[in-house]
Design a protein around this motif. Sequence first.
Motif, PDB file in Angstrom:
ATOM      1  N   SER A  31       0.838  -1.186   0.000  1.00 50.66           N
ATOM      2  CA  SER A  31       0.000   0.000   0.000  1.00 50.66           C
ATOM      3  C   SER A  31       0.878   1.243   0.000  1.00 50.66           C
ATOM      4  CB  SER A  31      -0.931   0.038   1.220  1.00 50.66           C
ATOM      5  OG  SER A  31      -0.167   0.228   2.400  1.00 50.66           O
ATOM      6  N   GLN A  33       0.683   5.511   1.036  1.00 53.02           N
ATOM      7  CA  GLN A  33      -0.070   6.560   1.700  1.00 53.02           C
ATOM      8  C   GLN A  33       0.511   7.911   1.303  1.00 53.02           C
ATOM      9  OE1 GLN A  33       0.419   5.553   5.830  1.00 53.02           O
ATOM     10  NE2 GLN A  33      -0.691   3.617   5.629  1.00 53.02           N
ATOM     11  N   TYR A  35       0.652  11.932   2.657  1.00 51.69           N
ATOM     12  CA  TYR A  35       0.455  12.819   3.790  1.00 51.69           C
ATOM     13  C   TYR A  35       0.753  14.253   3.340  1.00 51.69           C
ATOM     14  CZ  TYR A  35       0.793   8.685   6.840  1.00 51.69           C
ATOM     15  OH  TYR A  35       0.593   7.466   7.455  1.00 51.69           O
ATOM     16  N   GLY A  42       2.638  18.137  12.540  1.00 47.80           N
ATOM     17  CA  GLY A  42       2.937  16.801  12.065  1.00 47.80           C
ATOM     18  C   GLY A  42       2.216  16.501  10.765  1.00 47.80           C
ATOM     19  N   PRO A  43       2.690  15.518   9.997  1.00 50.46           N
ATOM     20  CA  PRO A  43       2.002  15.130   8.755  1.00 50.46           C
ATOM     21  C   PRO A  43       0.602  14.606   9.055  1.00 50.46           C
ATOM     22  CG  PRO A  43       4.214  14.197   8.849  1.00 50.46           C
ATOM     23  CD  PRO A  43       3.924  14.740  10.211  1.00 50.46           C
ATOM     24  N   LEU A  45      -2.572  12.348   7.285  1.00 49.72           N
ATOM     25  CA  LEU A  45      -2.891  11.420   6.204  1.00 49.72           C
ATOM     26  C   LEU A  45      -3.942  11.998   5.266  1.00 49.72           C
ATOM     27  CD1 LEU A  45      -2.566   8.451   5.117  1.00 49.72           C
ATOM     28  CD2 LEU A  45      -4.670   7.961   6.405  1.00 49.72           C
ATOM     29  N   TYR A  92       4.057   0.663   2.677  1.00 51.27           N
ATOM     30  CA  TYR A  92       4.359  -0.595   3.356  1.00 51.27           C
ATOM     31  C   TYR A  92       4.784  -1.612   2.294  1.00 51.27           C
ATOM     32  CZ  TYR A  92       2.236   0.790   7.820  1.00 51.27           C
ATOM     33  OH  TYR A  92       1.944   1.398   9.021  1.00 51.27           O
TER      34      TYR A  92
ATOM     35  N   TYR B  34       6.016   5.587  17.712  1.00 55.43           N
ATOM     36  CA  TYR B  34       7.179   5.911  16.907  1.00 55.43           C
ATOM     37  C   TYR B  34       7.752   7.266  17.301  1.00 55.43           C
ATOM     38  CZ  TYR B  34       4.741   2.561  13.862  1.00 55.43           C
ATOM     39  OH  TYR B  34       4.084   1.459  13.366  1.00 55.43           O
ATOM     40  N   TYR B  49      10.880   2.703  17.453  1.00 57.30           N
ATOM     41  CA  TYR B  49       9.487   2.304  17.451  1.00 57.30           C
ATOM     42  C   TYR B  49       9.261   1.263  18.538  1.00 57.30           C
ATOM     43  CZ  TYR B  49      10.674  -1.948  14.810  1.00 57.30           C
ATOM     44  OH  TYR B  49      11.205  -3.142  14.393  1.00 57.30           O
ATOM     45  N   ILE B  51       6.287  -1.728  19.904  1.00 55.30           N
ATOM     46  CA  ILE B  51       5.044  -2.463  19.698  1.00 55.30           C
ATOM     47  C   ILE B  51       4.382  -2.823  21.020  1.00 55.30           C
ATOM     48  CG2 ILE B  51       5.767  -3.341  17.455  1.00 55.30           C
ATOM     49  CD1 ILE B  51       6.350  -6.020  18.844  1.00 55.30           C
ATOM     50  N   SER B  94       0.251   4.166  15.533  1.00 55.61           N
ATOM     51  CA  SER B  94      -0.553   3.469  14.533  1.00 55.61           C
ATOM     52  C   SER B  94      -1.238   2.301  15.196  1.00 55.61           C
ATOM     53  CB  SER B  94       0.304   2.985  13.365  1.00 55.61           C
ATOM     54  OG  SER B  94       1.060   1.844  13.741  1.00 55.61           O
ATOM     55  N   ASN B  99      -1.105  -2.090   6.744  1.00 59.74           N
ATOM     56  CA  ASN B  99      -1.391  -0.850   6.022  1.00 59.74           C
ATOM     57  C   ASN B  99      -1.950   0.255   6.919  1.00 59.74           C
ATOM     58  OD1 ASN B  99      -0.637  -2.118   3.573  1.00 59.74           O
ATOM     59  ND2 ASN B  99      -2.693  -2.964   3.374  1.00 59.74           N
ATOM     60  N   SER B 100      -1.716   0.177   8.226  1.00 61.75           N
ATOM     61  CA  SER B 100      -2.227   1.206   9.129  1.00 61.75           C
ATOM     62  C   SER B 100      -1.544   2.538   8.879  1.00 61.75           C
ATOM     63  CB  SER B 100      -1.976   0.810  10.577  1.00 61.75           C
ATOM     64  OG  SER B 100      -2.704  -0.318  10.938  1.00 61.75           O
ATOM     65  N   PRO B 101      -2.299   3.626   8.847  1.00 61.41           N
ATOM     66  CA  PRO B 101      -1.675   4.947   8.733  1.00 61.41           C
ATOM     67  C   PRO B 101      -1.067   5.357  10.065  1.00 61.41           C
ATOM     68  CG  PRO B 101      -4.027   5.194   8.982  1.00 61.41           C
ATOM     69  CD  PRO B 101      -3.763   3.718   8.896  1.00 61.41           C
ATOM     70  N   LEU B 102      -0.181   6.334   9.999  1.00 60.38           N
ATOM     71  CA  LEU B 102       0.386   6.904  11.215  1.00 60.38           C
ATOM     72  C   LEU B 102      -0.346   8.205  11.553  1.00 60.38           C
ATOM     73  CD1 LEU B 102       2.589   4.785  10.808  1.00 60.38           C
ATOM     74  CD2 LEU B 102       4.276   6.541  11.385  1.00 60.38           C
ATOM     75  N   PHE B 104       0.225  11.597  13.765  1.00 62.41           N
ATOM     76  CA  PHE B 104       1.353  12.327  14.337  1.00 62.41           C
ATOM     77  C   PHE B 104       0.929  13.378  15.361  1.00 62.41           C
ATOM     78  CE2 PHE B 104       5.008  11.013  11.828  1.00 62.41           C
ATOM     79  CZ  PHE B 104       4.412  10.407  10.741  1.00 62.41           C
TER      80      PHE B 104
END
Lengths: 111, 113
Positions: A31, A33, A35, A42-43, A45, A92, B34, B49, B51, B94, B99-102, B104
Amino acid sequence: TQLLEQSPQFLSIQEGENLTVYCNSSSVFSSLQWYRQEPGEGPVLLVTVVTGGEVKKLKRLTFQFGDARKDSSLHITAAQPGDTGLYLCAGYMDSNYQLIWGAGTKLIIKP
Amino acid sequence: SQTIHQWPATLVQPVGSPLSLECTVEGTSNPNLYWYRQAAGRGLQLLFYSIGIGQISSEVPQNLSASRPQDRQFILSSKKLLLSDSGFYLCAWSGGQGNSPLHFGNGTRLTVT
């Protein structure tokens, strides 16, 4: 070497013009993305594209994911000063759960 | 809804002084967290990062360290700042799914003098 190459690095155009920003790679991404970031923030999406050949529209912004899932583009129609900002693509890879980032395109829209 | 708080917004510190930047997330549990650094007008460099609590991965050898003492708290630290540590630091979270967006925070502008 950047895994994701963004071009152009910098773009300054007049209000009302159209523009396209590119995000290219020799690698396949599951995928991509996009931003947008404003100075001092911050960025944020804008969109995620997942399927090869997918096209998504967000008002005057059109995002496309390449058929082979190696590249993406962002097209802005009739750019407005409010579109000014740093545009970042990130992806990703199938084999890595970490986001890979492009270096960004700094866009300035002059009134 | 989820929110992320990062502070301070700006910081000026002398060389050799310690650093502590804090980031907290609300409205979600067990996020991936992150720390990024960004050169002026350019892309993002992943620093650390996490988890989960106490699980920290470092991406770039440097003068900085990170800790995650609680599920939704992420801290960036240094014992002795260098001039080269100056920059714009961003915290993000995230969901950890594919495919999760971040998402910020608003960043911290650090100037080491």
